[in-house]
Scaffold this motif. Sequence first.
Motif, PDB file in Angstrom:
ATOM      1  N   GLY A 137       0.808  -1.223   0.000  1.00  0.00           N
ATOM      2  CA  GLY A 137       0.000   0.000   0.000  1.00  0.00           C
ATOM      3  C   GLY A 137       0.838   1.269   0.000  1.00  0.00           C
ATOM      4  O   GLY A 137       0.311   2.367  -0.199  1.00  0.00           O
ATOM      5  N   SER A 138       2.153   1.153   0.211  1.00  0.00           N
ATOM      6  CA  SER A 138       3.021   2.337   0.276  1.00  0.00           C
ATOM      7  C   SER A 138       4.193   2.295  -0.701  1.00  0.00           C
ATOM      8  O   SER A 138       4.727   3.345  -1.060  1.00  0.00           O
ATOM      9  N   CYS A 139       4.638   1.118  -1.096  1.00  0.00           N
ATOM     10  CA  CYS A 139       5.822   1.060  -1.955  1.00  0.00           C
ATOM     11  C   CYS A 139       5.431   1.262  -3.425  1.00  0.00           C
ATOM     12  O   CYS A 139       4.278   1.056  -3.809  1.00  0.00           O
ATOM     13  N   THR A 140       6.402   1.679  -4.242  1.00  0.00           N
ATOM     14  CA  THR A 140       6.122   2.029  -5.637  1.00  0.00           C
ATOM     15  C   THR A 140       6.802   1.053  -6.599  1.00  0.00           C
ATOM     16  O   THR A 140       7.769   0.363  -6.231  1.00  0.00           O
ATOM     17  N   ILE A 141       6.321   1.057  -7.824  1.00  0.00           N
ATOM     18  CA  ILE A 141       6.902   0.210  -8.858  1.00  0.00           C
ATOM     19  C   ILE A 141       8.387   0.551  -9.066  1.00  0.00           C
ATOM     20  O   ILE A 141       9.230  -0.335  -9.209  1.00  0.00           O
ATOM     21  N   GLY A 142       8.731   1.843  -9.046  1.00  0.00           N
ATOM     22  CA  GLY A 142      10.135   2.236  -9.217  1.00  0.00           C
ATOM     23  C   GLY A 142      11.012   1.667  -8.113  1.00  0.00           C
ATOM     24  O   GLY A 142      12.126   1.195  -8.369  1.00  0.00           O
ATOM     25  N   GLY A 143      10.506   1.688  -6.874  1.00  0.00           N
ATOM     26  CA  GLY A 143      11.255   1.118  -5.748  1.00  0.00           C
ATOM     27  C   GLY A 143      11.310  -0.393  -5.838  1.00  0.00           C
ATOM     28  O   GLY A 143      12.340  -1.009  -5.565  1.00  0.00           O
ATOM     29  N   ASN A 144      10.213  -1.007  -6.251  1.00  0.00           N
ATOM     30  CA  ASN A 144      10.190  -2.476  -6.428  1.00  0.00           C
ATOM     31  C   ASN A 144      11.227  -2.888  -7.471  1.00  0.00           C
ATOM     32  O   ASN A 144      11.955  -3.869  -7.294  1.00  0.00           O
ATOM     33  N   LEU A 145      11.292  -2.124  -8.566  1.00  0.00           N
ATOM     34  CA  LEU A 145      12.255  -2.447  -9.627  1.00  0.00           C
ATOM     35  C   LEU A 145      13.680  -2.232  -9.134  1.00  0.00           C
ATOM     36  O   LEU A 145      14.570  -3.061  -9.355  1.00  0.00           O
ATOM     37  N   SER A 146      13.895  -1.110  -8.466  1.00  0.00           N
ATOM     38  CA  SER A 146      15.264  -0.738  -8.099  1.00  0.00           C
ATOM     39  C   SER A 146      15.833  -1.641  -7.014  1.00  0.00           C
ATOM     40  O   SER A 146      17.048  -1.728  -6.848  1.00  0.00           O
ATOM     41  N   THR A 147      14.949  -2.304  -6.238  1.00  0.00           N
ATOM     42  CA  THR A 147      15.431  -3.262  -5.248  1.00  0.00           C
ATOM     43  C   THR A 147      15.196  -4.703  -5.706  1.00  0.00           C
ATOM     44  O   THR A 147      15.432  -5.635  -4.938  1.00  0.00           O
ATOM     45  N   ASN A 148      14.695  -4.868  -6.924  1.00  0.00           N
ATOM     46  CA  ASN A 148      14.335  -6.205  -7.418  1.00  0.00           C
ATOM     47  C   ASN A 148      13.540  -6.954  -6.354  1.00  0.00           C
ATOM     48  O   ASN A 148      13.910  -8.049  -5.914  1.00  0.00           O
ATOM     49  N   ALA A 149      12.420  -6.347  -5.951  1.00  0.00           N
ATOM     50  CA  ALA A 149      11.663  -6.839  -4.798  1.00  0.00           C
ATOM     51  C   ALA A 149      11.167  -8.269  -4.991  1.00  0.00           C
ATOM     52  O   ALA A 149      10.930  -8.719  -6.115  1.00  0.00           O
ATOM     53  N   GLY A 150      11.004  -8.943  -3.846  1.00  0.00           N
ATOM     54  CA  GLY A 150      10.539 -10.331  -3.855  1.00  0.00           C
ATOM     55  C   GLY A 150       9.154 -10.428  -3.253  1.00  0.00           C
ATOM     56  O   GLY A 150       8.195  -9.971  -3.862  1.00  0.00           O
ATOM     57  N   GLY A 151       9.037 -10.984  -2.051  1.00  0.00           N
ATOM     58  CA  GLY A 151       7.730 -11.092  -1.415  1.00  0.00           C
ATOM     59  C   GLY A 151       7.258 -12.525  -1.352  1.00  0.00           C
ATOM     60  O   GLY A 151       8.057 -13.460  -1.364  1.00  0.00           O
ATOM     61  N   THR A 152       5.925 -12.683  -1.298  1.00  0.00           N
ATOM     62  CA  THR A 152       5.380 -13.996  -0.949  1.00  0.00           C
ATOM     63  C   THR A 152       4.926 -14.847  -2.138  1.00  0.00           C
ATOM     64  O   THR A 152       4.379 -15.914  -1.950  1.00  0.00           O
ATOM     65  N   ALA A 153       5.132 -14.392  -3.375  1.00  0.00           N
ATOM     66  CA  ALA A 153       4.703 -15.217  -4.511  1.00  0.00           C
ATOM     67  C   ALA A 153       5.852 -15.510  -5.482  1.00  0.00           C
ATOM     68  O   ALA A 153       5.625 -15.940  -6.610  1.00  0.00           O
ATOM     69  N   VAL A 154       7.079 -15.282  -5.026  1.00  0.00           N
ATOM     70  CA  VAL A 154       8.253 -15.458  -5.891  1.00  0.00           C
ATOM     71  C   VAL A 154       8.394 -16.907  -6.363  1.00  0.00           C
ATOM     72  O   VAL A 154       8.763 -17.185  -7.507  1.00  0.00           O
ATOM     73  N   ARG A 161      12.453  -8.668 -11.259  1.00  0.00           N
ATOM     74  CA  ARG A 161      13.194  -8.772 -12.527  1.00  0.00           C
ATOM     75  C   ARG A 161      12.466  -9.708 -13.490  1.00  0.00           C
ATOM     76  O   ARG A 161      12.325  -9.411 -14.667  1.00  0.00           O
ATOM     77  N   GLU A 162      11.981 -10.814 -12.949  1.00  0.00           N
ATOM     78  CA  GLU A 162      11.307 -11.794 -13.807  1.00  0.00           C
ATOM     79  C   GLU A 162       9.920 -11.334 -14.231  1.00  0.00           C
ATOM     80  O   GLU A 162       9.314 -11.921 -15.124  1.00  0.00           O
ATOM     81  N   LEU A 163       9.421 -10.286 -13.605  1.00  0.00           N
ATOM     82  CA  LEU A 163       8.073  -9.792 -13.926  1.00  0.00           C
ATOM     83  C   LEU A 163       8.113  -8.589 -14.871  1.00  0.00           C
ATOM     84  O   LEU A 163       7.093  -7.969 -15.128  1.00  0.00           O
ATOM     85  N   THR A 164       9.321  -8.240 -15.343  1.00  0.00           N
ATOM     86  CA  THR A 164       9.472  -7.003 -16.113  1.00  0.00           C
ATOM     87  C   THR A 164       9.961  -7.274 -17.530  1.00  0.00           C
ATOM     88  O   THR A 164      10.925  -8.021 -17.728  1.00  0.00           O
ATOM     89  N   LEU A 165       9.318  -6.649 -18.513  1.00  0.00           N
ATOM     90  CA  LEU A 165       9.756  -6.820 -19.906  1.00  0.00           C
ATOM     91  C   LEU A 165      10.504  -5.599 -20.426  1.00  0.00           C
ATOM     92  O   LEU A 165      11.370  -5.733 -21.287  1.00  0.00           O
ATOM     93  N   GLY A 166      10.164  -4.415 -19.950  1.00  0.00           N
ATOM     94  CA  GLY A 166      10.826  -3.228 -20.499  1.00  0.00           C
ATOM     95  C   GLY A 166      10.856  -2.090 -19.497  1.00  0.00           C
ATOM     96  O   GLY A 166      10.105  -2.086 -18.519  1.00  0.00           O
ATOM     97  N   LEU A 167      11.763  -1.135 -19.740  1.00  0.00           N
ATOM     98  CA  LEU A 167      11.909   0.018 -18.841  1.00  0.00           C
ATOM     99  C   LEU A 167      12.037   1.313 -19.626  1.00  0.00           C
ATOM    100  O   LEU A 167      12.523   1.316 -20.761  1.00  0.00           O
TER     101      LEU A 167
END
Length: 468
Positions: A137-154, A161-167
Amino acid sequence: MSAAFLAQCRATIGDAQVLTGDDMARFLTDWRGRFTGRALAVLRPADTAEVAALARHCAQHRVPVVPQGGNTGLVLGSVPDASGEAVVLSLARLNRIRNVDPVNDTLTAEAGCLLQQVQQAAADAGRLFPLSLASEGSCTIGGNLSTNAGGTAVLRYGNMRELTLGLEVVTAQGEVWNGLRGLRKDNTGYDLRDLFIGAEGTLGIITAAVLKLFALPAARATALFALGSPRDALALLTVARQRCDASLTGFELFSDVCLQLVAKHFSTLRSPFAGRHPHYVLLEISDAESAAHAAALLESVAGVALERGLVRDAAIAASLSQSTALWALREHISMAQAAEGKNIKHDIALPISRIADFVEQTDAELQRRFVGCRMVIFGHLGDGNLHYNVSAPAGADDDEFLRRQPEVNLVVHDSVHRFGGSISAEHGLGALKRDEIKRYKSGTELDMMMAIKRALDPLNLMNPGKVL
Ligand code: FAD
Ligand code: ZN
């Protein structure tokens, strides 16, 4: 000099979007409240062209840039240092969903979109964007990308990284690279996209991304298993993988210490079991067919596990509200831990096959060196990622224990290294682990990282002091 620079910034994005003085406060302190930096200003551009113009002003005046999304990062990457020389560049106003393409199964979002906003936009189109974090509810796509975020469905869908096609990226020189290609195959040289993902803002500023979408599952089935040890949890993982294959979407481990902390600090949350057990696994299946199919899969996993003596008890959710209640136990661990007091945190990854040995040996070594210390272990076991946290012995002074953090880190991180693991699985290096990583990466690897940094950011203005 700074007056001329700030005047340029104001002319570019408007006076109201250049914050100084007390208006900057919430951008300067990290999420855990451990560190407050200083900044020349906080800049709030509205679109990619404004980001590019600001980057050019920064390059011209040699002003360091700290990109910031939701400021939920846990390694001091999104806040400026104490010098007061940098600007914080907030991407929060770049918050448009530019496009949803259900046939290509992609969504194009700007960097400042909240993760939850992207999940909702996908759901509105009848699709799934699967990245899921407690901070969504608070984090952003840019932050998720820049930290290559994980979480509970990896486990099922991969990390960012695996969820991204282009930047789309604004370079340190203020050029715009439009790499918003929604291609699943593109073998045309170096993969620049993967360089910027996980770079923690040290190579350039991400302004938009093309993200992958998936089918919404027809049904979910959730269970909590009580177990004797992480070794049994790994055996259960093998069974679950064999039975469920790609339907296995969550496999989270937590110890009884975690469950007790949750029960203590959140009185409405309680264990579904009558007795206590050393460890628990929260397992989730997402099924493309039906609720009955999901339930049958889960029951077959539980049946094999009970038969082989891998689990001591099982609670299978019979409704969505029961499933939510089981997930709440897992999701409140971080907050319960924070309410209990300070502790020493490690976000580590290990080859899955070595986790049990790692935990046994490292726990024992810590108990020898720091008698009575309490292990608060939880994490994404299916990804080999543990939050391996160490609290002071019961009744001992937290601050005194925290002063021994370098010694504790050395024991844990050396052990991670011996077992072929990583000292940062999903949170990044930021300013927190920047020195620590030098002990574990080879000179060759660090030299290549440095060469990339120098090539893309020769003036060292992109989030200096972070990662490298
Ligand atoms: P920020 O904190 O603002 O920034 C993080 C880093 O990215 C900084 O280095 C910053 O400079 C850089 N950055 C931000 N935006 C940009 C941009 N547009 N361009 C270039 N650089 C940029 N993380 C996980 O991976 N998995 C979890 O399960 C998880 N759970 C969490 C739970 C809680 C309660 C909290 C508080 C955090 C959790 N995190 C988790 C950590 C954090 O939420 C994630 O790392 C998140 O992806 C950060 O997003 P943000 O927008 O807040 O980024
Ligand atoms: Zn995590």
